[in-house]
Design an enzyme around this catalytic site. Structure first.
Site, mmCIF file in Angstrom:
data_model
loop_
_atom_site.group_PDB
_atom_site.id
_atom_site.type_symbol
_atom_site.label_atom_id
_atom_site.label_comp_id
_atom_site.label_asym_id
_atom_site.label_seq_id
_atom_site.Cartn_x
_atom_site.Cartn_y
_atom_site.Cartn_z
ATOM 1 N N ARG A 1 -2.118 -4.264 72.124
ATOM 2 C CA ARG A 1 -0.758 -4.067 72.673
ATOM 3 C C ARG A 1 -0.287 -5.304 73.442
ATOM 4 O O ARG A 1 0.909 -5.564 73.554
ATOM 5 C CB ARG A 1 -0.756 -2.816 73.569
ATOM 6 C CG ARG A 1 0.646 -2.365 74.011
ATOM 7 C CD ARG A 1 0.577 -0.978 74.642
ATOM 8 N NE ARG A 1 1.852 -0.444 75.053
ATOM 9 C CZ ARG A 1 2.236 -0.286 76.330
ATOM 10 N NH1 ARG A 1 1.411 -0.614 77.303
ATOM 11 N NH2 ARG A 1 3.413 0.229 76.623
ATOM 12 N N ILE B 1 9.009 -0.760 75.225
ATOM 13 C CA ILE B 1 7.867 -0.452 74.347
ATOM 14 C C ILE B 1 7.343 0.878 74.878
ATOM 15 O O ILE B 1 7.159 1.045 76.084
ATOM 16 C CB ILE B 1 6.798 -1.573 74.360
ATOM 17 C CG1 ILE B 1 5.574 -1.181 73.519
ATOM 18 C CG2 ILE B 1 6.348 -1.946 75.756
ATOM 19 C CD1 ILE B 1 4.579 -2.344 73.298
ATOM 20 N N SER B 2 7.136 1.833 73.982
ATOM 21 C CA SER B 2 6.794 3.187 74.412
ATOM 22 C C SER B 2 5.413 3.239 75.048
ATOM 23 O O SER B 2 4.575 2.349 74.859
ATOM 24 C CB SER B 2 6.824 4.137 73.210
ATOM 25 O OG SER B 2 7.996 3.935 72.458
ATOM 26 N N GLN B 3 5.187 4.336 75.771
ATOM 27 C CA GLN B 3 3.896 4.601 76.410
ATOM 28 C C GLN B 3 2.840 4.809 75.309
ATOM 29 O O GLN B 3 3.087 5.572 74.369
ATOM 30 C CB GLN B 3 4.086 5.868 77.232
ATOM 31 C CG GLN B 3 2.936 6.278 78.070
ATOM 32 C CD GLN B 3 3.313 7.478 78.935
ATOM 33 O OE1 GLN B 3 4.494 7.838 79.037
ATOM 34 N NE2 GLN B 3 2.333 8.098 79.532
ATOM 35 N N PRO B 4 1.680 4.164 75.405
ATOM 36 C CA PRO B 4 0.683 4.280 74.331
ATOM 37 C C PRO B 4 0.319 5.721 73.965
ATOM 38 O O PRO B 4 0.191 6.044 72.776
ATOM 39 C CB PRO B 4 -0.528 3.539 74.894
ATOM 40 C CG PRO B 4 0.044 2.545 75.834
ATOM 41 C CD PRO B 4 1.268 3.182 76.427
#
Ligand code: SAH
Length: 218
Positions: free
Chosen positions: A39, A65-68
């Site tokens: 990431r 960027i979205s939360q993993p």
């Protein structure tokens, strides 16, 4: 890299995967794909050192960027098969598309900001990701010239699952989309196309930037 740094990286990776598992990402295929994608490569500037924390982070153009763990839950719900052709609406940093590249045969990812899609294309060349096509355009209309898709993932919130995307989903196909007003609670919805129509399943509360019509002017 010194041995100390190596240990830190390995620990960080373990913590990252642990956070995914503890939030419900159990699919081995998804976890393996996420383990392959660093990431850190998708975040530049101030927030780069927070890449391995389970939180959304700012990227260019006021996007995130979205939360993993949310990426993991969405990818798990999408249940991608190795022969699948997948459409992603909302390329953003390219992180989700990179994960999909390890699970699907072919991925098309579209974003309304050319300022986001251009660097993602360069990054994918560097990472030798060759089965993803990155396009600039309004993804709320889908990509009729490549339809139908086995899987569609929308990573921006819509008020309803967009009609053109439902129409471009193959029978038996799955679409995952956050639904709701952008300033209120949204829900991740899984849509399955059956021979008779569509089945809807509500998965979890989420918070995404809105799906906006039209291509962004730079
Ligand atoms: N999947 C991304 C995160 C996406 S953030 C990642 O892994 O980093 C949501 C993205 O949706 C933003 O980049 C935004 O520009 C894009 N977006 C919003 N409306 C859109 C539309 N109509 N068509 C294409 N992209 C759109």
């Amino acid at each position: 890299m010194t041995p100390e740094q190596e240990t830190t990286d390995a620990e960080r990776k373990m913590q990252f995967l642990y956070a995914l598992r503890s939030k419900g990402v159990r699919s081995t295929r998804v976890l393996t794909a996420m383990e392959k994608v660093d990431r850190g490569a998708f975040i530049t500037g101030h927030f780069a050192d927070r890449a391995y924390e389970d939180m959304p982070l700012p990227i260019a153009c006021g996007q995130t960027i979205s939360q993993p763990s949310v990426v993991g839950m969405m990818t798990q719900a999408l249940d991608v098969q190795p022969r699948d052709k997948v459409l992603e609406v909302g390329t953003g940093s390219g992180y989700q598309a990179a994960i999909l590249s390890h699970l699907a045969r072919r991925v098309y990812s579209i974003d309304r900001h050319a300022r986001l899609t251009r660097p993602v294309r360069t990054l994918f060349e560097q990472l030798d990701i060759t089965n993803v096509t990155i396009l600039t355009g309004d993804g709320s209309h889908g990509l009729p010239e490549q339809a139908p898709f086995d899987r569609i993932i929308v990573t921006a919130a819509a008020e309803d699952p967009p009609g053109p995307l439902l129409a471009q989903l193959r029978e038996g196909g799955i679409m995952v989309v956050p639904v709701g007003q952008s300033d209120a609670v949204q829900h991740l919805i899984k849509v399955t196309r059956t021979p008779d129509g569509f089945e809807y399943e509500e998965l979890l509360p989420v918070r995404f930037v809105p799906l906006i019509e039209g291509v962004a002017q730079e």
